[in-house]
Design a protein around this motif. Structure first.
Motif, PDB file in Angstrom:
ATOM      1  N   GLY A  84     -30.796 -62.288 147.471  1.00  0.00           N
ATOM      2  CA  GLY A  84     -31.868 -62.426 146.490  1.00  0.00           C
ATOM      3  C   GLY A  84     -32.843 -61.264 146.562  1.00  0.00           C
ATOM      4  O   GLY A  84     -33.462 -60.887 145.577  1.00  0.00           O
ATOM      5  N   PHE A  85     -32.932 -60.699 147.759  1.00  0.00           N
ATOM      6  CA  PHE A  85     -33.854 -59.585 148.009  1.00  0.00           C
ATOM      7  C   PHE A  85     -33.282 -58.264 147.495  1.00  0.00           C
ATOM      8  O   PHE A  85     -34.016 -57.354 147.130  1.00  0.00           O
ATOM      9  N   LYS A  86     -31.941 -58.174 147.477  1.00  0.00           N
ATOM     10  CA  LYS A  86     -31.297 -56.938 147.027  1.00  0.00           C
ATOM     11  C   LYS A  86     -31.399 -56.808 145.509  1.00  0.00           C
ATOM     12  O   LYS A  86     -31.251 -57.782 144.782  1.00  0.00           O
ATOM     13  N   ASN A  87     -31.602 -55.584 145.061  1.00  0.00           N
ATOM     14  CA  ASN A  87     -31.710 -55.364 143.614  1.00  0.00           C
ATOM     15  C   ASN A  87     -30.356 -55.361 142.919  1.00  0.00           C
ATOM     16  O   ASN A  87     -30.283 -55.583 141.716  1.00  0.00           O
ATOM     17  N   ASP A  88     -29.290 -55.076 143.683  1.00  0.00           N
ATOM     18  CA  ASP A  88     -27.991 -54.890 143.026  1.00  0.00           C
ATOM     19  C   ASP A  88     -27.040 -56.045 143.313  1.00  0.00           C
ATOM     20  O   ASP A  88     -25.866 -55.845 143.529  1.00  0.00           O
ATOM     21  N   SER A  89     -27.573 -57.274 143.367  1.00  0.00           N
ATOM     22  CA  SER A  89     -26.688 -58.436 143.517  1.00  0.00           C
ATOM     23  C   SER A  89     -26.903 -59.359 142.323  1.00  0.00           C
ATOM     24  O   SER A  89     -27.960 -59.320 141.691  1.00  0.00           O
ATOM     25  N   PRO A  90     -25.893 -60.167 142.002  1.00  0.00           N
ATOM     26  CA  PRO A  90     -26.064 -61.081 140.857  1.00  0.00           C
ATOM     27  C   PRO A  90     -27.147 -62.128 141.111  1.00  0.00           C
ATOM     28  O   PRO A  90     -27.608 -62.784 140.178  1.00  0.00           O
ATOM     29  N   TYR A  91     -27.551 -62.306 142.379  1.00  0.00           N
ATOM     30  CA  TYR A  91     -28.571 -63.305 142.715  1.00  0.00           C
ATOM     31  C   TYR A  91     -29.940 -62.660 142.952  1.00  0.00           C
ATOM     32  O   TYR A  91     -30.851 -63.292 143.486  1.00  0.00           O
ATOM     33  N   SER A  92     -30.070 -61.399 142.571  1.00  0.00           N
ATOM     34  CA  SER A  92     -31.322 -60.668 142.770  1.00  0.00           C
ATOM     35  C   SER A  92     -32.487 -61.363 142.068  1.00  0.00           C
ATOM     36  O   SER A  92     -32.383 -61.792 140.914  1.00  0.00           O
ATOM     37  N   ILE A  93     -33.615 -61.491 142.783  1.00  0.00           N
ATOM     38  CA  ILE A  93     -34.781 -62.160 142.195  1.00  0.00           C
ATOM     39  C   ILE A  93     -36.007 -61.248 142.246  1.00  0.00           C
ATOM     40  O   ILE A  93     -37.113 -61.616 141.902  1.00  0.00           O
ATOM     41  N   GLY A  94     -35.782 -59.992 142.625  1.00  0.00           N
ATOM     42  CA  GLY A  94     -36.888 -59.046 142.741  1.00  0.00           C
ATOM     43  C   GLY A  94     -37.653 -58.856 141.444  1.00  0.00           C
ATOM     44  O   GLY A  94     -38.889 -58.939 141.413  1.00  0.00           O
ATOM     45  N   ARG A  95     -36.937 -58.602 140.372  1.00  0.00           N
ATOM     46  CA  ARG A  95     -37.608 -58.342 139.088  1.00  0.00           C
ATOM     47  C   ARG A  95     -38.392 -59.566 138.636  1.00  0.00           C
ATOM     48  O   ARG A  95     -39.546 -59.456 138.206  1.00  0.00           O
TER      49      ARG A  95
END
Lengths: 392, 83
Positions: free
Chosen positions: A350-361
């Motif tokens: 979730g922390f990574k920007n380049d994963s389908p589960y990214s929640i950063g944005r």
């Protein structure tokens, strides 16, 4: 009860198109819009093509006459895919709802709304001002007569969302150079009547696609471009509650997206190891109850506004001012909390920007909510009203 | 009673002009009463006249002039007397 709607069909057609735009246009471009802090041109072009910018304009003026509830739902749907596109849509609709609700027959604004529908004109707003301490109910800039039925304004705006991309600007100013700071009116000026002198750059943490740097706004315009109803009435009857209802819907959209991503992560984990306990599943359940709370507050805020839609005196009561300030405070605090907890469910992916589960944005975008009209400013107002309001 | 209202405005409305000289129908917000000051006026009126404004009366129009305030206070008093 729905307000402003001509038919339920108009709402359904509108919302089907909004969902399509959210999924097929706004969503796929959201990461790029965020990375480059650029205006979501594709989403706004698609909204124009579907005539969504005039969705709330009455049919007799060339719009689609959709209901206010449908607008709110549209903000939620867009917020699930691209916060910036949703915020631009919401802010434009706040201006449209204001002009429609305070429309006087004849004059400048009726033909203007026809043009807005015909040309799908985008309105930005210039409400905040350097030197007012974030208090939107006071202005320093003033309508200054220039002779021959024309006037000028000059306003130092610390932020104007998508100002450089708008066709028109709706600006709060004092009604004359001699007026007290609370004697405000709204002025609608076209881009070709207005100059925007940029003040500073735009490289924020979130809501990057709204392109909201500061400007010195200068305009010369005809006196008929000043809205007849003073802002002291437009604010409590329309602009403030409508802003808080539409914003809270798009923040709910962002939080829902974060929750959906967390749920997708838990489902994938459960499928990967059938029959085994997924520790994050229980965390997801906690998150769900938090999302339910946010949804309840947002829905009830909308329902209370719609119920009071025609009772403008009631909307001016201190109790209602408190109600819609609290909607903004609650939703703006709860949405980023949900995004952060969703990131906790997903962990490092979730922390990574380049994963389908990214929640950063989603988290960064939601963090802007407490700042746009600072919550402490609203608490200061509410604290005073609580001294006298009774059944709150 | 109008004199009492004027006195309360003098003490709490923070107007640049003297409320004693204001026309009873003059708009107090236009005369410079802020929404924050208006809350203090409401509190002082409740205290002085020993009454409570119900929520539906707590809106700018009810406190917009000396005449409007006087009328609201009279209305509440007669309702209290009838009760």
């Amino acid at each position: 009860m729905t307000v402003g709607a001509t038919t339920v069909d108009a709402d359904q057609t509108f919302l089907a198109e909004i969902r399509r735009i959210a999924d097929e246009v706004a969503g796929p471009n959201a990461a790029d819009v965020d990375r480059l802090a650029r205006f979501p041109v594709e989403a706004v072009a698609a909204l124009r093509e579907q005539r969504a910018l005039s969705a709330f304009v009455p049919t007799e003026l060339g719009g689609d006459g959709v209901s206010f509830e449908a607008l709110a739902e549209a903000c939620l749907e867009l917020g699930r895919r691209c916060s910036a596109a949703a915020m631009i849509f919401a802010m434009h609709q706040i201006q449209v709802v204001t002009l429609v609700r305070h429309l006087e027959p004849g004059g400048f604004f009726e033909p203007y709304l026809r043009e807005l529908a015909q040309e799908q004109r985008l309105i930005a707003s210039v409400t905040s001002e350097v030197g007012t301490g974030g208090d939107m109910s006071r202005s320093i800039a003033a309508v200054t007569p220039a002779g021959d039925g024309r006037s000028t304004i000059e306003k130092q705006a610390p932020t104007v969302s998508y100002g450089a991309h708008a066709d028109d600007l709706l600006t709060t100013v004092r009604s004359s150079p001699d007026s007290r700071d609370g004697d405000q009116v709204l002025v609608l000026t076209h881009a070709d009547q207005t100059t925007l002198e940029p003040k500073g750059t735009w490289d924020p943490l979130g809501m990057r696609g709204t392109c909201s740097p500061g400007f010195v706004v200068r305009a010369e315009f005809g006196d008929e471009q000043v809205l007849g109803t003073p802002y002291s009435r437009v604010g409590p009857e329309t602009m403030v509650p409508v802003s808080h209802v539409l914003w809270s819907h798009l923040w709910l959209g962002i939080a829902t997206d974060a929750f959906d991503r967390a749920r997708a992560f838990v489902r994938a984990a459960a499928k990967a190891k059938p029959g085994e306990d997924v520790p994050a599943a229980q965390q997801l359940s906690h998150l769900h109850s938090q999302l339910t709370l946010l949804r309840a507050e947002v829905c009830s805020g909308l329902a209370e506004y719609v119920a009071a839609w025609d009772d403008r005196e009631r909307l001016s009561t201190l109790r209602m001012v408190l109600r819609f300030n609290n909607l903004k405070i609650a939703a703006s605090e709860q949405a980023p909390r949900i995004c952060q907890e969703a990131m906790g469910v997903c962990g490092i992916v979730g922390f990574k920007n380049d994963s389908p589960y990214s929640i950063g944005r989603q988290l960064r975008d939601a963090m802007s909510a407490v700042l746009m009209v600072a919550n402490e400013r609203l608490h200061k107002t509410n604290a005073s009203l609580l001294l006298i309001a009774k059944d709150v | 009673m109008t004199d009492d209202v004027r006195k309360i405005l003098q003490d709490h409305a923070r107007l640049p002009a003297d409320p004693g000289m204001l026309d009873p129908h003059a708009d107090l917000y236009e005369a410079g009463m802020t929404s924050h000051a208006s809350v203090n006026v409401m509190l002082a009126l409740e205290d002085h006249f020993d009454l409570e404004f119900p929520d539906e009366m707590l809106k700018p129009s009810v406190f917009a002039s000396i005449a409007a305030i006087t009328e609201a206070v009279e209305q509440l008093r007669s309702a209290q007397a009838a009760a």
